[in-house]
Design a protein around this motif. Structure first.
Motif, mmCIF file in Angstrom:
data_model
loop_
_atom_site.group_PDB
_atom_site.id
_atom_site.type_symbol
_atom_site.label_atom_id
_atom_site.label_comp_id
_atom_site.label_asym_id
_atom_site.label_seq_id
_atom_site.Cartn_x
_atom_site.Cartn_y
_atom_site.Cartn_z
ATOM 1 N N ILE A 6 0.876 -1.185 0.000
ATOM 2 C CA ILE A 6 0.000 0.000 0.000
ATOM 3 C C ILE A 6 0.911 1.231 0.000
ATOM 4 O O ILE A 6 1.828 1.324 0.811
ATOM 5 C CB ILE A 6 -0.922 0.022 1.224
ATOM 6 C CG1 ILE A 6 -1.845 -1.211 1.212
ATOM 7 C CG2 ILE A 6 -1.754 1.305 1.249
ATOM 8 C CD1 ILE A 6 -2.722 -1.333 2.450
ATOM 9 N N ILE A 124 -7.644 -0.859 6.683
ATOM 10 C CA ILE A 124 -6.568 -1.824 6.432
ATOM 11 C C ILE A 124 -6.628 -2.952 7.459
ATOM 12 O O ILE A 124 -6.553 -4.140 7.120
ATOM 13 C CB ILE A 124 -5.197 -1.112 6.457
ATOM 14 C CG1 ILE A 124 -5.107 -0.096 5.311
ATOM 15 C CG2 ILE A 124 -4.066 -2.132 6.350
ATOM 16 C CD1 ILE A 124 -3.866 0.770 5.344
ATOM 17 N N LEU A 128 -7.746 -6.795 6.233
ATOM 18 C CA LEU A 128 -6.770 -7.872 6.396
ATOM 19 C C LEU A 128 -7.317 -8.968 7.315
ATOM 20 O O LEU A 128 -7.148 -10.165 7.059
ATOM 21 C CB LEU A 128 -5.460 -7.306 6.963
ATOM 22 C CG LEU A 128 -4.576 -6.524 5.981
ATOM 23 C CD1 LEU A 128 -3.465 -5.808 6.731
ATOM 24 C CD2 LEU A 128 -3.985 -7.434 4.919
ATOM 25 N N ILE A 134 -5.284 -6.885 1.166
ATOM 26 C CA ILE A 134 -5.242 -5.446 1.402
ATOM 27 C C ILE A 134 -6.503 -4.842 0.781
ATOM 28 O O ILE A 134 -7.054 -5.397 -0.174
ATOM 29 C CB ILE A 134 -3.978 -4.801 0.804
ATOM 30 C CG1 ILE A 134 -3.913 -5.051 -0.723
ATOM 31 C CG2 ILE A 134 -2.724 -5.288 1.507
ATOM 32 C CD1 ILE A 134 -2.817 -4.261 -1.427
#
Length: 557
Positions: A6, A124, A128, A134
């Protein structure tokens, strides 16, 4: 984020993210609100707490008898807890695997720096945790939109702007009512009303959705703050009008007329070659800006190409070719093809920035090029061809533009009416440049006559006459003034204008020099006087420069 899966844009915002994540604190997820996701916890009379998806699941898992009373927790989950589920819950997860697997993870999240931890980090975490993926590959961080004075917009300050009001317009009474309704600090009502009247004395005219979008693209730099100026919206509304009028000109000159099926190199004018070359360069520059998430640069290069090159120059350069169609029909047909293809491809470049006006125009342009499709948004985005730049066409048109601009500047400086045809004489500063310059004048004579509004243009032989002069591309440009300007009358007119501006400037300076006015007058009024002072000073300097030029001309006459 550390391993690059990311990426933050601009990258420096990763530091803010890391600062939160490396010093993470406990998070109270409950809120005493009536809306939101109800906390899935049930309490019994002895004080035990049971957590599950439903009361039935809780009873089954813990083998609780039906007679045992359970009460669900009255609190709801924090807004950010619910919002953290955004990336996958909106795609139907976990039931609708088709949408989830097709679109997840997404490409780019666009958000503000003030919620990097509250929203970005939690999305995030949650994504996850529940999906093993992601949520997105890039996080584009925008600046914080502030008002024209640089203040944060808030309800209590009464300086919030509703986008719908900018799009559709709103009257002053309606705007005041909206800004003062339900205020958390009612004692500020008069102050908010006063500042609203100062900033928007006539309310807000409707600027349309496209100009609002383009304004924000133009402000999307890598800075922390965005200072919103409604004046920029007016400029981009004019940009939309420019595009509309350009499209009308193209359609008026191509509908029902001969259009070249292909573009033969011999039939293309130098202007055709130049605008095609400039489109390729703009397309490449735009793509680079987009890849770097510099939407301000992307909007600027599009604006410069559409307004300054396509509209202001190429459309004018096309007129002599179209007007001489009887002499050169193949050239006129080729120019129509270039007009259409450049407009259509430009609309596709512009579409993500100005979706509404581009769709409307494209629906009329596409059939003329036999392009099939229901919508411009389904067409491929233009990509640079990779062809070598046309240096010869670029050099010729740059020379032409400089000569025309020099003549126009002379016309403006000494107030010669646009309809007045001028005689122009040219002389090269360096003799070694003369062959190239003479060849260019021969090739582009018709363009110069049209664009500069000339009676004649030739090379200067012998002594220069009394003339207004300018230097352009190594060429001295002379506009003989005999019979063109009444110097004495023009001097008298300028003296009157200079005297009027001097009086107005002294009045503005006196106000700003009064400590009582500066301290007591509302900030908006003081700023307005300062802007007027600067504008008057600039206008006065320009008039004095014109007066000085006339004095020099009078001495040489």
């Amino acid at each position: 984020v550390e391993n690059g899966a990311i990426e933050f844009v601009p990258r420096n915002w990763e530091n803010t993210y890391f600062a939160w994540m490396r010093d993470i604190q406990d998070w109270c997820i409950s809120r005493q609100l009536w809306w939101g996701h109800r906390i899935p916890a049930w309490h019994d009379e002895p004080g035990n707490i049971y957590v599950g998806a439903s009361e039935a699941e809780v009873r089954e898992r813990h083998e609780l008898p039906d007679e045992l009373a359970l009460r669900q927790d009255e609190d709801v989950l924090d807004t950010w807890f619910s919002s953290a589920l955004w990336t996958f819950s909106t795609l139907g997860w976990p039931e609708d695997r088709e949408s989830f697997e097709r679109f997840h993870p997404t490409s780019v999240l666009v958000t503000g720096f003030d919620i990097i931890f509250f929203w970005v980090a939690r999305m995030i975490m949650m994504t996850l945790k529940f999906t093993g993926e992601i949520p997105f590959s890039k996080v584009y961080i925008t600046g914080l939109v502030r008002d024209e004075h640089g203040r944060k917009m808030s309800k209590s300050k009464g300086n919030i702007l509703d986008p719908i009001d900018l799009i559709d317009g709103i009257s002053l009474p309606e705007l005041i009512a909206k800004r003062t309704d339900g205020m958390m600090q009612p004692h500020l009502r008069e102050q908010v009303e006063r500042s609203t009247r100062e900033s928007f004395p006539d309310g807000i005219p409707g600027y349309g959705a496209d100009s609002l979008r383009y304004t924000f693209y133009s402000l999307a730099s890598t800075g922390r703050d965005i200072k919103f100026d409604i004046g920029r919206m007016e400029g981009f509304r004019n940009f939309c009008n420019k595009i509309w009028n350009a499209a009308r000109y193209v359609l008026m000159n191509v509908e029902g007329k001969s259009i070249a099926a292909t573009l033969s190199p011999g039939d293309r004018s130098v202007a055709d070659r130049w605008i095609m070359d400039r489109f390729e360069a703009t397309s490449a520059e735009l793509r680079e800006a987009m890849e770097q998430y510099r939407f301000d640069n992307a909007s600027r290069c599009l604006y410069d190409f559409i307004w300054n090159e396509f509209c202001d120059w190429y459309l004018e350069l096309s007129k002599p070719v179209l007007w001489q169609e009887e002499e050169h029909p193949a050239a006129a047909a080729a120019t129509r093809r270039v007009l259409l293809t450049t407009l259509e491809r430009s609309l596709r470049l512009l579409h993500p920035f100005l979706p509404f006006i581009t769709e409307e125009i494209w629906q009329r342009v596409a059939p003329l090029l036999e392009i099939e499709g229901d919508s411009i948004m389904l067409q491929p985005y233009p990509e640079p061809s990779g062809e070598a730049a046309d240096a010869e066409a670029a050099a010729d048109i740059e020379w032409l533009r400089r000569i025309v601009t020099a003549v126009r500047n002379i016309r403006s400086e000494i107030d010669i009416a646009p309809a007045q045809r001028l005689e122009v004489l040219l002389r090269c500063q360096r003799r070694e440049d003369e062959t190239t310059a003479r060849a260019r004048l021969d090739r582009h004579h018709r363009y110069l006559m049209r664009l500069a509004g000339l009676e004649s243009i030739d090379w200067l032989e012998g002594e220069a006459p009394t003339a207004a002069t300018a230097l352009a591309a190594g060429v001295e440009v002379y506009v003989p003034l005999a019979g063109l300007v009444d110097v004495a009358a023009e001097q008298e007119r300028l003296d009157r204008q200079i005297g009027k501006l001097e009086r107005e400037l002294r009045a503005a300076e006196a106000k700003l020099g009064n400590p009582g006015f500066v301290a007591k007058a509302p900030g908006g009024i003081v700023d307005g006087v300062r802007r007027r002072q600067a504008k008057l000073a600039d206008s006065l300097a320009a008039l004095r420069s014109k007066r000085s030029q006339l004095d020099e001309l009078a001495e040489t006459a």
